[in-house]
Design an enzyme around this catalytic site. Structure first.
Site, PDB file in Angstrom:
ATOM      1  CG  HIS A   1      -1.929  -0.984   1.154  1.00 32.21           C
ATOM      2  ND1 HIS A   1      -2.415  -1.685   2.346  1.00 32.21           N
ATOM      3  CD2 HIS A   1      -2.547  -1.628   0.240  1.00 32.21           C
ATOM      4  CE1 HIS A   1      -3.425  -2.763   1.757  1.00 32.21           C
ATOM      5  NE2 HIS A   1      -3.526  -2.663   0.433  1.00 32.21           N
TER       6      HIS A   1
ATOM      7  CD  GLU B   1      -0.765   0.376   4.651  1.00 26.77           C
ATOM      8  OE1 GLU B   1       0.012  -0.536   4.832  1.00 26.77           O
ATOM      9  OE2 GLU B   1      -2.015   0.444   4.616  1.00 26.77           O
TER      10      GLU B   1
ATOM     11  CG  HIS C   1       0.468  -3.862   5.438  1.00 26.07           C
ATOM     12  ND1 HIS C   1      -0.445  -3.505   4.328  1.00 26.07           N
ATOM     13  CD2 HIS C   1       0.984  -5.175   5.173  1.00 26.07           C
ATOM     14  CE1 HIS C   1      -0.500  -4.567   3.545  1.00 26.07           C
ATOM     15  NE2 HIS C   1       0.222  -5.242   4.140  1.00 26.07           N
TER      16      HIS C   1
ATOM     17  CD  GLU D   1      -1.554  -3.508   9.710  1.00 28.14           C
ATOM     18  OE1 GLU D   1      -1.092  -2.377   9.466  1.00 28.14           O
ATOM     19  OE2 GLU D   1      -2.471  -4.114   8.827  1.00 28.14           O
TER      20      GLU D   1
END
Length: 495
Positions: free
Chosen positions: A205, A208, A309, A397
């Site tokens: 992504h 990010e 991420h 994350e």
């Protein structure tokens, strides 16, 4: 290739001083429109991701022509995400000026997140800034990490001539940018046996950017002279894809990739893992094939795959894992369909790495760590490769903004620390301090946790698990497993 599609640019004629002008036609830039409310206030519109109006989160722009000590209010008026850490007051955009030359968080007292009746009751992010001069100042949603920045850094690493560092071209993107494959392996050339492998990917992504800072820290630690890094290079072979979506990063998208020559545009690459196209999704296609080849190669024992991420709605960093249906059993008791982990050793082993990372990093959260079966995650790298590979698969994350931690006084008081505060460590080889982003320090803790995982796997270290595997499953996952239990048991009873 130009990245200014749909972005604002500086005008040919600069108006009188005190009237700001804006520019976002640079790498990773994003600002689609500016409405001047007054000389002290501007409404700003994020350019949506390419051919996908759903995502309007990432912004990165420059402005200039202010007077000395001029106070300006900026309103980001078209955010696509309503629930963010701005709502909780623990998030802040970043700013960098020529005088400052490094990114800093805008103070929370200058930030407002609210519903505005003047903007059709939409959520608005407003922040105030006082300009010191007419010189350019840059603002961004989070600390940028561009494709060009990564390429320059990888060139520097290559120039160091490490014998254990190799950089290969895995594929080209649709827009002909590099998909780099980094190999870090301290095994001698005469090594013949099977080598355990760690496979890491990041930046699927494009918005990010914290994932790139963490990956930066991981690689810098792995190539360092630290004793633990040297041991890691001996026991593991690292295969790393530092940027899966260079086109999206370059264009300043948040979640999507642009495939300019394709009629199917605006893909979320992290939903393409089940059936990637070699032409439209070359990075996913190549990485999936590579991982599958390694998994089928008896000379390469893939131990862990982690996809990095960033998260906008939670603080701290945490892991997501999978629930293997082969490790789950079902039963019917007291008129209820229930499930339980059959392979206790297998499910416990999945918990080792999260617990080891929590011991080494104050910003790691076991509370947010989850193992899920959500349908909407089915096409992601973690879920797809978890079904295909024999190794552990995780998503790491890390918050865009901050982490919460308990202070060292022992009174249990929680503090919130922004992910920009610098951490220092004293080098063992030379007496000077290296200052790094806290995201990069997380990268070092990640590596040390991998070393401890290796020791646990070899029976040299005991991992104390504070909670059972079942407690890491969210309510939706538990409900899904109970439905599965009903189907399995009813099928058996019908036979």
């Amino acid at each position: 290739m130009s990245s200014n599609i749909g972005n604002v640019t500086y005008p040919d004629t600069v108006p009188g001083q005190g009237n700001l002008v804006f520019e976002a036609s640079f790498e990773s830039g994003n600002l689609g429109r500016v409405d001047k409310v007054s000389c002290s206030e501007y409404d700003l519109f994020i350019r949506p991701d390419t051919l996908n109006n759903k995502y309007r989160v990432w912004f990165y722009f420059e402005c200039k022509n202010a007077t000395e000590n001029q106070r300006i209010i900026f309103n980001i008026v078209n955010f696509s995400k309503q629930r963010t850490l701005f709502e909780m007051g623990i998030a802040a955009p970043v700013v960098k000026s020529n005088a400052q030359n490094s990114w800093a968080r805008i103070p929370s007292r200058h930030i407002y997140y609210y519903r505005s009746s003047q903007h059709n009751d939409r959520w608005i992010l407003s922040f105030a800034f006082i300009f010191e001069s007419s010189d350019p100042v840059q603002f961004a949603y989070c600390i940028p990490y561009t494709y060009g920045q990564m390429q320059a850094w990888l060139n520097q690493l290559e120039a160091r001539k490490y014998i254990f560092f190799h950089r290969d071209l895995l594929a080209h993107t649709v827009q002909k940018r590099r998909i780099d494959l980094i190999t870090i392996d301290g095994s001698p050339e005469t090594f013949q046996g099977s080598k355990k492998m760690i496979f890491l990917t990041a930046r699927v992504h494009p918005g990010e950017s914290p994932s790139s800072h963490v990956m930066h820290g991981i690689i810098e630690f792995l190539v360092s002279n630290d004793d633990r890094a040297q041991k890691l290079r001996k026991v593991y072979c690292f295969k790393i894809i530092p940027m899966l979506n260079p086109d999206g990063v370059y264009l300043g998208n948040y979640r999507r990739v642009q495939t300019v020559l394709c009629s199917l545009m605006g893909y979320d690459l992290n939903r393409m893992w089940r059936n990637p196209s070699e032409w439209a999704h070359p990075s996913i296609y190549a990485v999936k094939n590579l991982l599958t080849q390694y998994d089928n190669n008896p000379q390469a024992q893939t131990v862990i795959y982690v996809d990095l991420h960033a998260h906008s709605q939670k603080p701290n960093c945490f892991l997501y894992g999978n629930v293997s249906m082969t490790a789950v059993g079902f039963y019917f008791e007291n008129k209820k369909f229930e499930w339980f982990p059959v392979e206790e050793k297998s499910t416990s082993r999945q918990l080792w790495f999260p617990h080891l990372l929590s011991e080494l990093s104050e910003d790691y959260s076991l509370e947010f760590t989850q193992f899920n079966t959500d349908i909407e995650k089915a096409g992601t790298g973690r879920r797809t490769m978890g079904e295909l590979l024999s190794c552990l698969c995780y998503t790491l994350e890390v918050s865009f903004f901050s982490y919460r931690h308990v202070d060292s006084s022992g009174n249990g008081i929680q503090h919130t620390t922004p992910y920009l505060q610098y951490k220092c460590r004293l080098s063992k080889n030379i007496r000077e301090f290296f200052i790094r982003f806290s995201d990069e320090a997380l990268g070092e803790a990640f590596c040390r946790a991998l070393l401890n995982f290796y020791e646990a796997d070899c029976g040299l270290r005991e991992v104390i698990l504070e909670r059972p595997f079942k407690s890491f499953l969210p309510a939706r996952a538990q409900k899904s497993l109970k439905k599965q239990a009903r189907k399995v048991i009813q099928t058996v009873m019908m036979k």
